[in-house]
Design an enzyme around this catalytic site. Sequence first.
Site, mmCIF file in Angstrom:
data_model
loop_
_atom_site.group_PDB
_atom_site.id
_atom_site.type_symbol
_atom_site.label_atom_id
_atom_site.label_comp_id
_atom_site.label_asym_id
_atom_site.label_seq_id
_atom_site.Cartn_x
_atom_site.Cartn_y
_atom_site.Cartn_z
ATOM 1 N N VAL A 66 0.833 -1.196 0.000
ATOM 2 C CA VAL A 66 0.000 0.000 0.000
ATOM 3 C C VAL A 66 0.874 1.255 0.000
ATOM 4 O O VAL A 66 0.573 2.236 -0.683
ATOM 5 C CB VAL A 66 -0.964 0.011 1.214
ATOM 6 C CG1 VAL A 66 -1.766 1.303 1.267
ATOM 7 C CG2 VAL A 66 -1.888 -1.203 1.178
ATOM 8 N N CYS A 67 1.954 1.221 0.755
ATOM 9 C CA CYS A 67 2.811 2.400 0.947
ATOM 10 C C CYS A 67 3.274 3.062 -0.357
ATOM 11 O O CYS A 67 3.151 4.285 -0.488
ATOM 12 C CB CYS A 67 4.011 2.050 1.815
ATOM 13 S SG CYS A 67 3.559 1.478 3.467
#
Length: 179
Positions: A50-51
């Site tokens: 996600v980052c």
Amino acid sequence: MLTIGSTLPPFDLQAVVSVDAKNAFQRITDRSNAEKWKIIFCWPKDFTFVCPTEIAAFGALNSEFAERDAVVYGVSTDSEYVHLAWRKQHPDLKTLPFPMLSDLKREFSTALGVLHPREGVCLRATLIVDPDNVIRFVSVNDLSVGRNPHEVLRVLDALQTDELCPCNWQKGDAVLEPT
């Protein structure tokens, strides 16, 4: 957790600002860019899923934040060397236009109150800090949920009007006039 009206705590962190080995690192402090608004966003770990979507999205909006006299700082508890390796490896991060700060000792994330109590990594926290180092916006997402950098830009626009802005207000819209 620090909230609206709190003063940004002092920090002095090593940051990755480039993939060029000679110029990759720079110290960033709470006094850096003192006259500017600061967008500080934290993420849990480098080399995750996600980052990089969030980091790349903040990078894509960096010029719009700069137009509003704001600087963007990304923060995680990874070392500056891990940040550099990730930037070199990940195509969406190679030309990232803002510093990736290393909070390896977890002092800054602890002072902000955004360190996950069990995982020991940053929550997905976002802060907007005014030029006087006063926190004006805070948002925190669960580790598994990405945030919306466009919403952060919208809130910055609203804060900079110093007016009453209704729900879903966008830059250029009318503000509320108290009667």
